[in-house]
Design a protein around this motif. Structure first.
Motif, PDB file in Angstrom:
ATOM      1  N   ALA A   8      37.631  28.213  56.120  1.00 17.27           N
ATOM      2  CA  ALA A   8      37.421  27.776  57.238  1.00 17.27           C
ATOM      3  C   ALA A   8      35.621  28.010  56.781  1.00 17.27           C
ATOM      4  CB  ALA A   8      37.430  29.062  57.911  1.00 17.27           C
ATOM      5  N   ASP A   9      35.088  29.309  55.965  1.00 14.34           N
ATOM      6  CA  ASP A   9      34.160  28.930  55.987  1.00 14.34           C
ATOM      7  C   ASP A   9      33.088  28.009  54.737  1.00 14.34           C
ATOM      8  OD1 ASP A   9      34.600  32.606  54.520  1.00 14.34           O
ATOM      9  OD2 ASP A   9      34.344  31.742  56.827  1.00 14.34           O
ATOM     10  N   ALA A  10      31.913  27.646  55.220  1.00 15.48           N
ATOM     11  CA  ALA A  10      31.338  26.935  54.521  1.00 15.48           C
ATOM     12  C   ALA A  10      31.535  26.639  52.719  1.00 15.48           C
ATOM     13  CB  ALA A  10      29.984  26.499  54.398  1.00 15.48           C
ATOM     14  N   ASP A  11      31.703  26.064  51.988  1.00 19.68           N
ATOM     15  CA  ASP A  11      32.735  26.176  50.964  1.00 19.68           C
ATOM     16  C   ASP A  11      31.205  26.856  49.663  1.00 19.68           C
ATOM     17  OD1 ASP A  11      33.738  26.171  48.378  1.00 19.68           O
ATOM     18  OD2 ASP A  11      34.050  24.369  48.233  1.00 19.68           O
ATOM     19  N   PRO A  12      30.451  27.174  49.706  1.00 18.16           N
ATOM     20  CA  PRO A  12      29.536  27.656  49.031  1.00 18.16           C
ATOM     21  C   PRO A  12      28.990  27.238  47.240  1.00 18.16           C
ATOM     22  CG  PRO A  12      30.367  29.786  48.601  1.00 18.16           C
ATOM     23  CD  PRO A  12      31.298  28.704  49.320  1.00 18.16           C
ATOM     24  N   GLN A  13      27.834  26.768  46.626  1.00 24.66           N
ATOM     25  CA  GLN A  13      28.132  26.381  45.577  1.00 24.66           C
ATOM     26  C   GLN A  13      27.756  27.221  44.630  1.00 24.66           C
ATOM     27  OE1 GLN A  13      27.286  23.336  45.244  1.00 24.66           O
ATOM     28  NE2 GLN A  13      28.310  23.098  46.989  1.00 24.66           N
ATOM     29  N   VAL A  14      28.913  27.579  43.795  1.00 19.69           N
ATOM     30  CA  VAL A  14      29.025  28.531  42.633  1.00 19.69           C
ATOM     31  C   VAL A  14      29.927  28.009  41.451  1.00 19.69           C
ATOM     32  CG1 VAL A  14      29.642  30.744  44.455  1.00 19.69           C
ATOM     33  CG2 VAL A  14      31.619  29.178  43.696  1.00 19.69           C
ATOM     34  N   LEU A  15      29.221  27.884  40.307  1.00 20.32           N
ATOM     35  CA  LEU A  15      30.029  27.503  39.248  1.00 20.32           C
ATOM     36  C   LEU A  15      31.583  27.788  39.192  1.00 20.32           C
ATOM     37  CD1 LEU A  15      27.982  29.627  36.469  1.00 20.32           C
ATOM     38  CD2 LEU A  15      27.971  27.460  36.905  1.00 20.32           C
ATOM     39  N   ARG A  16      31.788  26.960  38.943  1.00 20.26           N
ATOM     40  CA  ARG A  16      33.442  26.250  38.825  1.00 20.26           C
ATOM     41  C   ARG A  16      33.566  26.900  37.169  1.00 20.26           C
ATOM     42  NH1 ARG A  16      35.263  26.368  43.691  1.00 20.26           N
ATOM     43  NH2 ARG A  16      33.339  26.362  45.588  1.00 20.26           N
ATOM     44  N   LEU A  17      34.972  26.436  37.420  1.00 18.75           N
ATOM     45  CA  LEU A  17      35.365  27.133  35.861  1.00 18.75           C
ATOM     46  C   LEU A  17      35.813  24.990  35.465  1.00 18.75           C
ATOM     47  CD1 LEU A  17      37.474  27.817  33.538  1.00 18.75           C
ATOM     48  CD2 LEU A  17      39.433  26.577  34.360  1.00 18.75           C
ATOM     49  N   GLY A  18      35.604  24.435  36.123  1.00 18.45           N
ATOM     50  CA  GLY A  18      35.193  22.981  35.474  1.00 18.45           C
ATOM     51  C   GLY A  18      33.846  22.431  34.865  1.00 18.45           C
ATOM     52  N   ASP A  19      33.000  23.945  34.784  1.00 25.33           N
ATOM     53  CA  ASP A  19      31.271  23.291  35.054  1.00 25.33           C
ATOM     54  C   ASP A  19      30.922  24.249  33.358  1.00 25.33           C
ATOM     55  OD1 ASP A  19      30.914  22.656  37.601  1.00 25.33           O
ATOM     56  OD2 ASP A  19      30.620  24.722  37.774  1.00 25.33           O
ATOM     57  N   ILE A  20      31.979  24.994  33.345  1.00 22.25           N
ATOM     58  CA  ILE A  20      31.939  25.747  31.978  1.00 22.25           C
ATOM     59  C   ILE A  20      32.923  25.298  30.244  1.00 22.25           C
ATOM     60  CG2 ILE A  20      30.639  27.730  32.703  1.00 22.25           C
ATOM     61  CD1 ILE A  20      33.266  29.155  32.659  1.00 22.25           C
ATOM     62  N   PRO A  21      32.220  25.700  29.486  1.00 23.34           N
ATOM     63  CA  PRO A  21      33.479  25.244  28.141  1.00 23.34           C
ATOM     64  C   PRO A  21      34.480  26.227  28.523  1.00 23.34           C
ATOM     65  CG  PRO A  21      31.257  26.248  27.515  1.00 23.34           C
ATOM     66  CD  PRO A  21      31.074  26.615  28.432  1.00 23.34           C
ATOM     67  N   LEU A  22      35.624  25.795  28.889  1.00 25.15           N
ATOM     68  CA  LEU A  22      37.448  25.625  28.759  1.00 25.15           C
ATOM     69  C   LEU A  22      37.905  26.958  27.703  1.00 25.15           C
ATOM     70  CD1 LEU A  22      39.816  25.722  30.788  1.00 25.15           C
ATOM     71  CD2 LEU A  22      40.788  24.023  29.557  1.00 25.15           C
ATOM     72  N   GLN A  23      37.275  26.147  26.349  1.00 27.98           N
ATOM     73  CA  GLN A  23      37.689  27.083  25.233  1.00 27.98           C
ATOM     74  C   GLN A  23      36.850  28.391  25.346  1.00 27.98           C
ATOM     75  OE1 GLN A  23      36.479  24.992  21.247  1.00 27.98           O
ATOM     76  NE2 GLN A  23      37.803  26.771  20.248  1.00 27.98           N
ATOM     77  N   ALA A  24      35.345  28.856  26.063  1.00 29.86           N
ATOM     78  CA  ALA A  24      34.993  29.962  25.453  1.00 29.86           C
ATOM     79  C   ALA A  24      35.508  30.977  26.819  1.00 29.86           C
ATOM     80  CB  ALA A  24      34.173  29.430  26.293  1.00 29.86           C
ATOM     81  N   VAL A  25      36.342  30.411  27.826  1.00 33.32           N
ATOM     82  CA  VAL A  25      37.225  30.901  29.081  1.00 33.32           C
ATOM     83  C   VAL A  25      38.504  31.409  28.230  1.00 33.32           C
ATOM     84  CG1 VAL A  25      38.497  31.094  31.038  1.00 33.32           C
ATOM     85  CG2 VAL A  25      36.121  30.265  30.829  1.00 33.32           C
ATOM     86  N   GLU A  26      39.437  30.877  27.321  1.00 27.00           N
ATOM     87  CA  GLU A  26      40.202  30.666  27.331  1.00 27.00           C
ATOM     88  C   GLU A  26      40.078  32.408  25.668  1.00 27.00           C
ATOM     89  OE1 GLU A  26      42.794  27.018  27.310  1.00 27.00           O
ATOM     90  OE2 GLU A  26      41.052  26.640  25.257  1.00 27.00           O
ATOM     91  N   SER A  27      38.754  32.082  24.764  1.00 23.80           N
ATOM     92  CA  SER A  27      38.524  32.694  23.959  1.00 23.80           C
ATOM     93  C   SER A  27      38.494  34.508  24.670  1.00 23.80           C
ATOM     94  CB  SER A  27      37.634  32.416  23.375  1.00 23.80           C
ATOM     95  OG  SER A  27      37.240  33.648  22.394  1.00 23.80           O
ATOM     96  N   LEU A  28      37.639  35.014  25.704  1.00 27.12           N
ATOM     97  CA  LEU A  28      37.552  35.303  25.995  1.00 27.12           C
ATOM     98  C   LEU A  28      38.955  36.222  26.809  1.00 27.12           C
ATOM     99  CD1 LEU A  28      35.588  37.678  27.884  1.00 27.12           C
ATOM    100  CD2 LEU A  28      35.365  36.150  29.367  1.00 27.12           C
ATOM    101  N   LEU A  29      39.827  35.252  27.792  1.00 26.24           N
ATOM    102  CA  LEU A  29      41.041  36.754  27.775  1.00 26.24           C
ATOM    103  C   LEU A  29      41.973  36.889  26.715  1.00 26.24           C
ATOM    104  CD1 LEU A  29      42.484  33.348  30.908  1.00 26.24           C
ATOM    105  CD2 LEU A  29      40.336  35.979  30.395  1.00 26.24           C
ATOM    106  N   ALA A  30      42.168  35.608  25.526  1.00 25.98           N
ATOM    107  CA  ALA A  30      43.108  35.929  24.689  1.00 25.98           C
ATOM    108  C   ALA A  30      42.738  37.068  23.390  1.00 25.98           C
ATOM    109  CB  ALA A  30      42.983  34.822  23.563  1.00 25.98           C
TER     110      ALA A  30
END
Length: 162
Positions: A8-30
């Motif tokens: 119900a809230d306005a959707d704020p403009q925040v960084l989304r997963l699609g905005d950053i390199p997926l491989q960097a996220v996968e590496s961090l989690l790994a």
């Protein structure tokens, strides 16, 4: 301590997963023995406590979509990181009801944001504020810099970055 965004809230403009390199996220989690499972647009996110587009957790896996906020993905990942392997294996959707674990999770997600290209702690804290996280001192930065000693000490006692 945290109030999550609702549909119900306005959707704020925040960084989304699609905005950053997926491989960097996968590496961090790994590095923390976690896996990332990306679901397709329009498909409900498994293990999401707050509902779409928030990240979800089941066992050692963090679930997200391209529209999942980076702060949400990091938050849910950090819930798993702070848990023992035995507790982590039991997680499905709701990772904790412990105040100190919640605080430690918030602290750690800010620290780990520096490991993601194009994110960093400054942007993550701004996104957390925009999304509706609430802290006693009024902002994520004020909490992180002036009221998070207990979370930092808890993380350090567990050998985690803090």
């Amino acid at each position: 301590m945290i109030a999550s965004n609702t549909q119900a809230d306005a959707d704020p403009q925040v960084l989304r997963l699609g905005d950053i390199p997926l491989q960097a996220v996968e590496s961090l989690l790994a590095r923390h023995a976690l896996q990332l499972q990306v679901t397709e647009a329009g498909i409900p996110i498994p293990g999401s406590f707050w509902g779409d587009p928030e990240a979800g957790v089941i066992g050692n896996t963090v679930y997200a979509r391209a529209d999942t906020p980076v702060h949400s993905l990091l938050h849910e990942a950090c819930h798993l990181i702070v848990l023992s392997p035995e507790r982590r294996a039991q997680v499905h959707t709701d990772a904790t009801d412990s105040d100190i674990e919640e605080d430690a999770t918030c602290y750690l997600q800010i620290v780990l944001a520096d490991a993601l290209p194009g994110v960093g702690r400054d942007r993550l804290m701004a996104d957390m504020d925009a999304w509706g996280y609430s802290f006693r001192l009024g902002s994520t930065r004020a909490w992180f810099e002036g009221d998070a000693e207990d979370a930092q000490a808890w993380l350090q006692a567990k050998g985690l970055p803090g």
